[in-house]
Design a protein around this motif. Sequence first.
Motif, PDB file in Angstrom:
ATOM      1  N   SER A 138      34.168  51.741  64.751  1.00 16.31           N
ATOM      2  CA  SER A 138      35.309  52.350  64.059  1.00 16.31           C
ATOM      3  C   SER A 138      35.438  51.851  62.626  1.00 16.31           C
ATOM      4  CB  SER A 138      36.615  52.068  64.808  1.00 16.31           C
ATOM      5  OG  SER A 138      36.966  50.695  64.746  1.00 16.31           O
ATOM      6  N   LEU A 139      34.655  50.833  62.260  1.00 16.30           N
ATOM      7  CA  LEU A 139      34.693  50.317  60.891  1.00 16.30           C
ATOM      8  C   LEU A 139      33.802  51.122  59.956  1.00 16.30           C
ATOM      9  CD1 LEU A 139      34.530  46.514  61.745  1.00 16.30           C
ATOM     10  CD2 LEU A 139      36.520  47.768  60.881  1.00 16.30           C
ATOM     11  N   ASN A 140      33.063  52.053  60.515  1.00 10.17           N
ATOM     12  CA  ASN A 140      32.201  52.936  59.745  1.00 10.17           C
ATOM     13  C   ASN A 140      32.743  54.358  59.862  1.00 10.17           C
ATOM     14  OD1 ASN A 140      29.841  54.971  59.625  1.00 10.17           O
ATOM     15  ND2 ASN A 140      28.947  53.120  58.704  1.00 10.17           N
ATOM     16  N   ALA A 141      33.117  54.948  58.734  1.00 12.55           N
ATOM     17  CA  ALA A 141      33.760  56.263  58.764  1.00 12.55           C
ATOM     18  C   ALA A 141      32.871  57.320  59.406  1.00 12.55           C
ATOM     19  CB  ALA A 141      34.164  56.690  57.352  1.00 12.55           C
ATOM     20  N   ARG A 168      50.743  54.632  54.779  1.00 14.88           N
ATOM     21  CA  ARG A 168      50.995  55.504  53.631  1.00 14.88           C
ATOM     22  C   ARG A 168      49.927  56.596  53.503  1.00 14.88           C
ATOM     23  NH1 ARG A 168      54.943  53.103  50.380  1.00 14.88           N
ATOM     24  NH2 ARG A 168      55.466  50.986  51.085  1.00 14.88           N
ATOM     25  N   TYR A 169      48.698  56.270  53.865  1.00 12.42           N
ATOM     26  CA  TYR A 169      47.630  57.273  53.811  1.00 12.42           C
ATOM     27  C   TYR A 169      47.664  58.221  55.010  1.00 12.42           C
ATOM     28  CZ  TYR A 169      45.451  54.952  49.831  1.00 12.42           C
ATOM     29  OH  TYR A 169      45.200  54.436  48.582  1.00 12.42           O
ATOM     30  N   LEU A 170      48.328  57.801  56.088  1.00  8.65           N
ATOM     31  CA  LEU A 170      48.365  58.631  57.290  1.00  8.65           C
ATOM     32  C   LEU A 170      49.507  59.644  57.280  1.00  8.65           C
ATOM     33  CD1 LEU A 170      47.552  56.090  60.147  1.00  8.65           C
ATOM     34  CD2 LEU A 170      46.010  57.556  58.823  1.00  8.65           C
ATOM     35  N   ILE A 171      50.423  59.530  56.319  1.00  7.53           N
ATOM     36  CA  ILE A 171      51.521  60.493  56.217  1.00  7.53           C
ATOM     37  C   ILE A 171      50.948  61.895  56.054  1.00  7.53           C
ATOM     38  CG2 ILE A 171      53.493  61.230  54.819  1.00  7.53           C
ATOM     39  CD1 ILE A 171      53.951  58.294  54.115  1.00  7.53           C
ATOM     40  N   ASN A 172      51.422  62.812  56.882  1.00  2.01           N
ATOM     41  CA  ASN A 172      50.980  64.214  56.876  1.00  2.01           C
ATOM     42  C   ASN A 172      49.545  64.392  57.370  1.00  2.01           C
ATOM     43  OD1 ASN A 172      53.477  65.124  55.785  1.00  2.01           O
ATOM     44  ND2 ASN A 172      52.756  64.657  53.709  1.00  2.01           N
ATOM     45  N   SER A 173      48.968  63.340  57.956  1.00  3.60           N
ATOM     46  CA  SER A 173      47.641  63.480  58.553  1.00  3.60           C
ATOM     47  C   SER A 173      47.803  63.645  60.063  1.00  3.60           C
ATOM     48  CB  SER A 173      46.778  62.251  58.256  1.00  3.60           C
ATOM     49  OG  SER A 173      47.088  61.194  59.153  1.00  3.60           O
ATOM     50  N   ASN A 174      46.677  63.815  60.767  1.00  6.11           N
ATOM     51  CA  ASN A 174      46.711  63.955  62.222  1.00  6.11           C
ATOM     52  C   ASN A 174      46.225  62.673  62.913  1.00  6.11           C
ATOM     53  OD1 ASN A 174      44.117  64.180  61.352  1.00  6.11           O
ATOM     54  ND2 ASN A 174      43.680  66.133  62.347  1.00  6.11           N
ATOM     55  N   ILE A 175      46.206  61.574  62.178  1.00  7.01           N
ATOM     56  CA  ILE A 175      45.801  60.282  62.725  1.00  7.01           C
ATOM     57  C   ILE A 175      47.042  59.419  62.911  1.00  7.01           C
ATOM     58  CG2 ILE A 175      44.393  58.220  62.382  1.00  7.01           C
ATOM     59  CD1 ILE A 175      42.606  59.848  60.515  1.00  7.01           C
ATOM     60  N   TRP A 176      47.184  58.825  64.103  1.00  7.86           N
ATOM     61  CA  TRP A 176      48.333  57.974  64.393  1.00  7.86           C
ATOM     62  C   TRP A 176      48.028  56.528  64.043  1.00  7.86           C
ATOM     63  CZ3 TRP A 176      52.847  60.177  65.520  1.00  7.86           C
ATOM     64  CH2 TRP A 176      52.849  61.465  66.096  1.00  7.86           C
ATOM     65  N   LEU A 177      49.084  55.755  63.870  1.00  8.70           N
ATOM     66  CA  LEU A 177      48.947  54.340  63.572  1.00  8.70           C
ATOM     67  C   LEU A 177      49.106  53.524  64.855  1.00  8.70           C
ATOM     68  CD1 LEU A 177      48.596  52.316  61.221  1.00  8.70           C
ATOM     69  CD2 LEU A 177      51.100  52.189  61.078  1.00  8.70           C
ATOM     70  N   CYS A 178      48.227  52.548  65.016  1.00 10.16           N
ATOM     71  CA  CYS A 178      48.258  51.669  66.187  1.00 10.16           C
ATOM     72  C   CYS A 178      48.301  50.223  65.691  1.00 10.16           C
ATOM     73  CB  CYS A 178      47.011  51.898  67.045  1.00 10.16           C
ATOM     74  SG  CYS A 178      46.850  50.814  68.497  1.00 10.16           S
ATOM     75  N   ALA A 179      49.081  49.378  66.335  1.00 13.86           N
ATOM     76  CA  ALA A 179      49.132  47.957  66.010  1.00 13.86           C
ATOM     77  C   ALA A 179      48.283  47.180  67.014  1.00 13.86           C
ATOM     78  CB  ALA A 179      50.563  47.447  66.020  1.00 13.86           C
ATOM     79  N   GLN A 180      47.761  46.050  66.565  1.00 11.60           N
ATOM     80  CA  GLN A 180      46.885  45.258  67.422  1.00 11.60           C
ATOM     81  C   GLN A 180      47.629  44.281  68.324  1.00 11.60           C
ATOM     82  OE1 GLN A 180      43.758  43.303  65.211  1.00 11.60           O
ATOM     83  NE2 GLN A 180      43.344  45.089  63.958  1.00 11.60           N
ATOM     84  N   ASN A 181      48.931  44.090  68.058  1.00 15.99           N
ATOM     85  CA  ASN A 181      49.666  43.096  68.830  1.00 15.99           C
ATOM     86  C   ASN A 181      51.158  43.268  68.587  1.00 15.99           C
ATOM     87  OD1 ASN A 181      50.003  40.764  70.493  1.00 15.99           O
ATOM     88  ND2 ASN A 181      50.197  39.488  68.670  1.00 15.99           N
ATOM     89  N   ILE A 185      40.139  54.465  55.253  1.00 11.54           N
ATOM     90  CA  ILE A 185      41.170  55.381  55.743  1.00 11.54           C
ATOM     91  C   ILE A 185      41.162  56.690  54.958  1.00 11.54           C
ATOM     92  CG2 ILE A 185      43.080  54.532  54.321  1.00 11.54           C
ATOM     93  CD1 ILE A 185      43.136  55.647  58.030  1.00 11.54           C
ATOM     94  N   ILE A 186      40.840  56.650  53.678  1.00  8.31           N
ATOM     95  CA  ILE A 186      40.731  57.890  52.888  1.00  8.31           C
ATOM     96  C   ILE A 186      39.623  58.768  53.464  1.00  8.31           C
ATOM     97  CG2 ILE A 186      40.033  58.826  50.650  1.00  8.31           C
ATOM     98  CD1 ILE A 186      41.542  56.527  49.335  1.00  8.31           C
ATOM     99  N   ARG A 187      38.485  58.159  53.778  1.00 13.09           N
ATOM    100  CA  ARG A 187      37.380  58.914  54.355  1.00 13.09           C
ATOM    101  C   ARG A 187      37.748  59.497  55.715  1.00 13.09           C
ATOM    102  NH1 ARG A 187      32.128  57.810  53.981  1.00 13.09           N
ATOM    103  NH2 ARG A 187      32.000  59.528  55.498  1.00 13.09           N
ATOM    104  N   LEU A 188      38.412  58.707  56.544  1.00  9.02           N
ATOM    105  CA  LEU A 188      38.748  59.181  57.885  1.00  9.02           C
ATOM    106  C   LEU A 188      39.746  60.333  57.838  1.00  9.02           C
ATOM    107  CD1 LEU A 188      39.015  55.867  59.956  1.00  9.02           C
ATOM    108  CD2 LEU A 188      37.201  57.586  59.998  1.00  9.02           C
ATOM    109  N   LEU A 191      48.970  47.296  57.812  1.00  6.30           N
ATOM    110  CA  LEU A 191      49.639  48.387  58.520  1.00  6.30           C
ATOM    111  C   LEU A 191      50.383  49.309  57.544  1.00  6.30           C
ATOM    112  CD1 LEU A 191      51.076  46.633  61.700  1.00  6.30           C
ATOM    113  CD2 LEU A 191      49.518  48.585  61.677  1.00  6.30           C
ATOM    114  N   ASP A 192      51.124  48.725  56.635  1.00  6.33           N
ATOM    115  CA  ASP A 192      51.900  49.526  55.691  1.00  6.33           C
ATOM    116  C   ASP A 192      50.991  50.321  54.770  1.00  6.33           C
ATOM    117  OD1 ASP A 192      54.613  50.141  54.421  1.00  6.33           O
ATOM    118  OD2 ASP A 192      53.485  49.380  52.700  1.00  6.33           O
ATOM    119  N   LEU A 193      49.919  49.702  54.293  1.00  4.58           N
ATOM    120  CA  LEU A 193      48.956  50.391  53.429  1.00  4.58           C
ATOM    121  C   LEU A 193      48.365  51.605  54.135  1.00  4.58           C
ATOM    122  CD1 LEU A 193      47.040  50.529  50.927  1.00  4.58           C
ATOM    123  CD2 LEU A 193      45.515  48.995  52.196  1.00  4.58           C
ATOM    124  N   VAL A 194      47.890  51.396  55.362  1.00  2.00           N
ATOM    125  CA  VAL A 194      47.279  52.490  56.118  1.00  2.00           C
ATOM    126  C   VAL A 194      48.301  53.563  56.446  1.00  2.00           C
ATOM    127  CG1 VAL A 194      46.150  53.078  58.300  1.00  2.00           C
ATOM    128  CG2 VAL A 194      45.450  51.030  57.048  1.00  2.00           C
TER     129      VAL A 194
END
Length: 258
Positions: free
Chosen positions: A236-239, A52-65, A23-26, A47-50
């Motif tokens: 998507s597992l490879n940055a 935190r890194y997405l705050i102020n980024s342009n990537i949204w968070l998605c849940a799998q279920n 997520i840091i790379r992305l 989800l919570d870990l990711v």
Amino acid sequence: MRRLLVIGNWKLNGNKSTITNLIIRLVEECANISKCNMAVAPPVMYLDLVMRYLINSNIWLCAQNVDIHISGAFTGDVSAVMLQDLNTRYVLIGHSERRIHHKENDAYIAKKFFILKKIGLIPILCIGENKREYDAGHTQSVCLNQIQSVIRLLGVEAFKDSVIAYEPIWAIGSGMSASPESVQIIHELIRNYIANYNVSIANEVLIQYGGSVTPENVTQFFNQKDIDGVLVGSASLNADSFSIIVRAAENHEKSYYA
């Protein structure tokens, strides 16, 4: 107007270390992306870990279920309210792996669609045929029946501000994607089917493609009129690979529709 949407579904992969590095790379690689939308769907544990890194980024968070209940005695399940609390924007429902391994049927998936709309999250309704249905020529009827289950419960208005992801089951993780032209036929069918109920919603609903999407083939899918983005699995597992796919969306002329 519709805007290309790229989502990385990490499925049941990664650990704290690998996901943090990814997520840091992305976030770094996609910092200048502005003309398409993108999201990542990590395992629920992260989800919570990711987030935190997405705050102020342009990537949204998605849940799998998501579960169909808001709260209660439902051990091991995750509610839409909990996902909302983590700034989740999108939620995958109806993925073939949930349908197969957890025996989720169309009616149950429609209930998930309902709870997400009620809470204000964006459902990504995954639909698609298996190899047997594909070989029998039942692709169109299978896909439309899966969409009809939502319309039957909620009305076509439920597809406003929602996403449909067409994923032929035989192509997922196989390394063998459907041809862009055949995918376009199904996407056009879906849009026309919704247009029979409401033209405005049909013109606005995003219809993604998923199934062995790679940096090498993704532009061919974007070139199709009714393909509004991709749901990416292993790539998507490879940055580097995922960033290439996102940049392909960013640089495609469809990105200027928004």
